[in-house]
Design a protein around this motif. Sequence first.
Motif, PDB file in Angstrom:
ATOM      1  N   LEU A 109       0.837  -1.203   0.000  1.00 53.71           N
ATOM      2  CA  LEU A 109       0.000   0.000   0.000  1.00 53.71           C
ATOM      3  C   LEU A 109       0.870   1.250   0.000  1.00 53.71           C
ATOM      4  CD1 LEU A 109      -2.727  -1.080   2.577  1.00 53.71           C
ATOM      5  CD2 LEU A 109      -3.122  -0.642   0.148  1.00 53.71           C
ATOM      6  N   ALA A 110       1.961   1.206   0.757  1.00 52.83           N
ATOM      7  CA  ALA A 110       2.862   2.355   0.834  1.00 52.83           C
ATOM      8  C   ALA A 110       3.545   2.626  -0.499  1.00 52.83           C
ATOM      9  CB  ALA A 110       3.901   2.118   1.933  1.00 52.83           C
ATOM     10  N   TRP A 111       4.120   1.586  -1.106  1.00 49.41           N
ATOM     11  CA  TRP A 111       4.893   1.764  -2.329  1.00 49.41           C
ATOM     12  C   TRP A 111       4.013   2.130  -3.526  1.00 49.41           C
ATOM     13  CZ3 TRP A 111      10.117   1.600  -3.466  1.00 49.41           C
ATOM     14  CH2 TRP A 111      10.965   1.277  -2.410  1.00 49.41           C
ATOM     15  N   TYR A 112       2.860   1.519  -3.609  1.00 50.35           N
ATOM     16  CA  TYR A 112       2.073   1.658  -4.843  1.00 50.35           C
ATOM     17  C   TYR A 112       0.785   2.453  -4.682  1.00 50.35           C
ATOM     18  CZ  TYR A 112       5.226  -1.918  -6.546  1.00 50.35           C
ATOM     19  OH  TYR A 112       6.351  -2.609  -6.922  1.00 50.35           O
ATOM     20  N   GLY A 113       0.332   2.674  -3.453  1.00 55.70           N
ATOM     21  CA  GLY A 113      -0.922   3.370  -3.274  1.00 55.70           C
ATOM     22  C   GLY A 113      -0.787   4.790  -2.784  1.00 55.70           C
ATOM     23  N   PHE A 114      -0.026   4.986  -1.700  1.00 58.18           N
ATOM     24  CA  PHE A 114       0.071   6.299  -1.082  1.00 58.18           C
ATOM     25  C   PHE A 114       1.308   7.057  -1.545  1.00 58.18           C
ATOM     26  CE2 PHE A 114      -2.357   3.597   1.881  1.00 58.18           C
ATOM     27  CZ  PHE A 114      -3.561   4.271   1.786  1.00 58.18           C
ATOM     28  N   ALA A 170       3.397  13.260  11.910  1.00 61.53           N
ATOM     29  CA  ALA A 170       2.435  12.179  11.719  1.00 61.53           C
ATOM     30  C   ALA A 170       1.420  12.606  10.664  1.00 61.53           C
ATOM     31  CB  ALA A 170       1.734  11.851  13.027  1.00 61.53           C
ATOM     32  N   LEU A 171       1.092  11.696   9.750  1.00 58.71           N
ATOM     33  CA  LEU A 171       0.148  11.986   8.674  1.00 58.71           C
ATOM     34  C   LEU A 171      -0.849  10.840   8.572  1.00 58.71           C
ATOM     35  CD1 LEU A 171      -0.643  13.796   6.224  1.00 58.71           C
ATOM     36  CD2 LEU A 171       0.889  12.368   4.843  1.00 58.71           C
ATOM     37  N   THR A 172      -2.127  11.138   8.731  1.00 54.92           N
ATOM     38  CA  THR A 172      -3.170  10.133   8.584  1.00 54.92           C
ATOM     39  C   THR A 172      -3.505   9.970   7.115  1.00 54.92           C
ATOM     40  OG1 THR A 172      -4.095  10.626  10.766  1.00 54.92           O
ATOM     41  CG2 THR A 172      -5.530   9.477   9.209  1.00 54.92           C
ATOM     42  N   LEU A 173      -3.307   8.764   6.597  1.00 52.25           N
ATOM     43  CA  LEU A 173      -3.563   8.473   5.193  1.00 52.25           C
ATOM     44  C   LEU A 173      -4.964   7.934   4.969  1.00 52.25           C
ATOM     45  CD1 LEU A 173      -0.129   6.805   4.403  1.00 52.25           C
ATOM     46  CD2 LEU A 173      -0.785   9.194   4.068  1.00 52.25           C
ATOM     47  N   VAL A 174      -5.448   7.152   5.934  1.00 53.69           N
ATOM     48  CA  VAL A 174      -6.818   6.639   5.902  1.00 53.69           C
ATOM     49  C   VAL A 174      -7.419   6.875   7.275  1.00 53.69           C
ATOM     50  CG1 VAL A 174      -8.303   4.624   5.605  1.00 53.69           C
ATOM     51  CG2 VAL A 174      -6.251   4.887   4.184  1.00 53.69           C
ATOM     52  N   SER A 189      -7.557   9.855   3.066  1.00 53.57           N
ATOM     53  CA  SER A 189      -7.470  11.281   3.355  1.00 53.57           C
ATOM     54  C   SER A 189      -6.229  11.948   2.786  1.00 53.57           C
ATOM     55  CB  SER A 189      -7.518  11.514   4.873  1.00 53.57           C
ATOM     56  OG  SER A 189      -6.532  10.743   5.540  1.00 53.57           O
ATOM     57  N   ALA A 190      -5.209  11.184   2.407  1.00 57.83           N
ATOM     58  CA  ALA A 190      -3.974  11.812   1.926  1.00 57.83           C
ATOM     59  C   ALA A 190      -3.102  10.788   1.226  1.00 57.83           C
ATOM     60  CB  ALA A 190      -3.200  12.441   3.084  1.00 57.83           C
ATOM     61  N   VAL A 191      -2.179  11.284   0.392  1.00 55.52           N
ATOM     62  CA  VAL A 191      -1.028  10.529  -0.076  1.00 55.52           C
ATOM     63  C   VAL A 191       0.197  11.339   0.333  1.00 55.52           C
ATOM     64  CG1 VAL A 191      -2.268   9.490  -2.012  1.00 55.52           C
ATOM     65  CG2 VAL A 191      -1.044  11.644  -2.356  1.00 55.52           C
ATOM     66  N   VAL A 192       1.368  10.742   0.262  1.00 53.91           N
ATOM     67  CA  VAL A 192       2.564  11.438   0.728  1.00 53.91           C
ATOM     68  C   VAL A 192       3.306  12.074  -0.444  1.00 53.91           C
ATOM     69  CG1 VAL A 192       2.743   9.839   2.660  1.00 53.91           C
ATOM     70  CG2 VAL A 192       4.146   9.456   0.623  1.00 53.91           C
ATOM     71  N   VAL A 224      -7.981   7.590  -3.828  1.00 52.27           N
ATOM     72  CA  VAL A 224      -8.891   8.681  -4.184  1.00 52.27           C
ATOM     73  C   VAL A 224      -9.223   9.417  -2.887  1.00 52.27           C
ATOM     74  CG1 VAL A 224     -11.052   9.355  -5.285  1.00 52.27           C
ATOM     75  CG2 VAL A 224      -9.850   7.283  -6.047  1.00 52.27           C
ATOM     76  N   PRO A 225      -8.448  10.436  -2.527  1.00 56.67           N
ATOM     77  CA  PRO A 225      -8.709  11.145  -1.264  1.00 56.67           C
ATOM     78  C   PRO A 225     -10.140  11.655  -1.190  1.00 56.67           C
ATOM     79  CG  PRO A 225      -6.557  11.753  -2.114  1.00 56.67           C
ATOM     80  CD  PRO A 225      -7.219  10.926  -3.184  1.00 56.67           C
ATOM     81  N   GLY A 226     -10.705  11.517   0.011  1.00 55.38           N
ATOM     82  CA  GLY A 226     -12.080  11.921   0.237  1.00 55.38           C
ATOM     83  C   GLY A 226     -13.096  10.825  -0.005  1.00 55.38           C
ATOM     84  N   THR A 227     -12.624   9.637  -0.418  1.00 51.56           N
ATOM     85  CA  THR A 227     -13.515   8.523  -0.736  1.00 51.56           C
ATOM     86  C   THR A 227     -13.356   7.404   0.286  1.00 51.56           C
ATOM     87  OG1 THR A 227     -13.336   9.043  -3.090  1.00 51.56           O
ATOM     88  CG2 THR A 227     -14.139   6.853  -2.513  1.00 51.56           C
TER      89      THR A 227
END
Length: 482
Positions: free
Chosen positions: A245-250, A296-300, A306-309, A263-266
């Motif tokens: 998930l880290a390498w390919y999603g966020f 700290a960053l909340t991704l989901v 909610s975010a990607v890096v 898809v942030p917000g989904t």
Amino acid sequence: MSGTPVPAGDTELDVAGRVVDLVARLAGPAAQAEVTVTRAESALTRFANSAIHQNVAASSVDVRLRVHLAGRTAAGSGNAVTTDGLRTLVERVLAAARFTPPDPAWPGLAPAAPVAPSPGWDPATAHAGPDQRAALVRAFVDAAGGLVTAGYCRTGYRVAAFANSAGHFAQGQAADAAMDGIARADGADGTARQHVDRVADLDGTDLGRRAAAKARAAAQPVELSPGRYPVVLEPPAVADLLSNLAWYGFNGRRYAERQSFAVPGTAQFDRAVTLVDDPLAASGLPFDLEGTPSRALTLVDAGTTSAVVHDRRSAAELGVASTGHAWAGSATFGPIPRNLRLAPAGTAGAADPTGVFVAGGHGVGGPAVDGAIGDPDTAALVSRMERGLLVSDLWYTRVLDPLSLVVTGLTRNGLWLVEDGRVTRAVRDLRFTESYPRALAPGAVLELGRRAVRLPDRADGAWWAAPSLRLASWNFTGGASG
């Protein structure tokens, strides 16, 4: 490289500042420069056939320089911190900048900003000796009760400093320790691993006992037909989900190139899923390779992406701010979250700093499989599964479709059939083909464990924190041979 040494007592921050000044002297004030100086010491004790066979230690200094001059960008690195060595590095990077293509997407330098202090580090871990690691290995081997064992124990630290020509300076330090071992019984393997901030928190006895119990429980596996099964994934298997998930999603670069499922917000995940990347939670530096402060960053958040890096380049492309995720490979692979945790059930998501499990003793299936479940947290999830599979670990995972993150791979180091909430028999390894986001989609996550266990990654400073996870379905597509 020989040459005039830098002044005695210069810190990493002093060296970084000297390089920035040197770029200005050689290329003029129009040149933009950023420098990271990292001093690292690492030590590794490896064992095989239940005996230590390698004890190595390395000490290094790495100076990374990136310059932007006349619309062109170039980067380079070196390990010579003498006056001559630093000058050679600067001259080499400036020469490269004259021949590189124009860089219209240059995002500029990180502005001066406050940087949080490093998390407290343990000097005993940073400077642990071979005798301490050997004692942990001995404890692991003894606890395995005569089974053949192999693995490693490592300790080390990093001290880093950053400077750029925009007047931004930062420094930090981090130390960690890890142990990963395997035990073998009748051709079956069991593993246990642990990642901590303090070497004193490594428990070789518990790890060896747990690996041996799993190896014994995995003996004489039966064949099982491929198909979709409910599963309980133990923390090492969940860590593979987090890594992919880290390498390919966020990954902000893949997101900008529309090669990410995010898809942030989904609401892309079950409400039980909250993913947080937190470099400062443990073993992390308070800034990234571009000097951007870490946080700290909340991704989901409760199932909603909610975010990607981002590093500065991917952020500039999308008109957003960097999240502080530039690293040595981000120019090639893109920025990734390297300290990702799946928040366990009923908590704020803090990882257990020790990751200590209690092996066996759960009365789930008789002596032959008593060691299949590594801890009470996993046992609770297994007890509520009518029929399915308990998966210890995933390996050799490869992405088939980055956009939907369909991954294929194999189970490893223990797979067991669960019937009426009890582990009944070991199963031969199976191949799977599964979309990781789909496996975690709304309604697919039945239950999370209550404790996230921190597991080591191959890269320095990277780790994954994961509880056990009960999923409604996992797609097994064949045996280990195909």
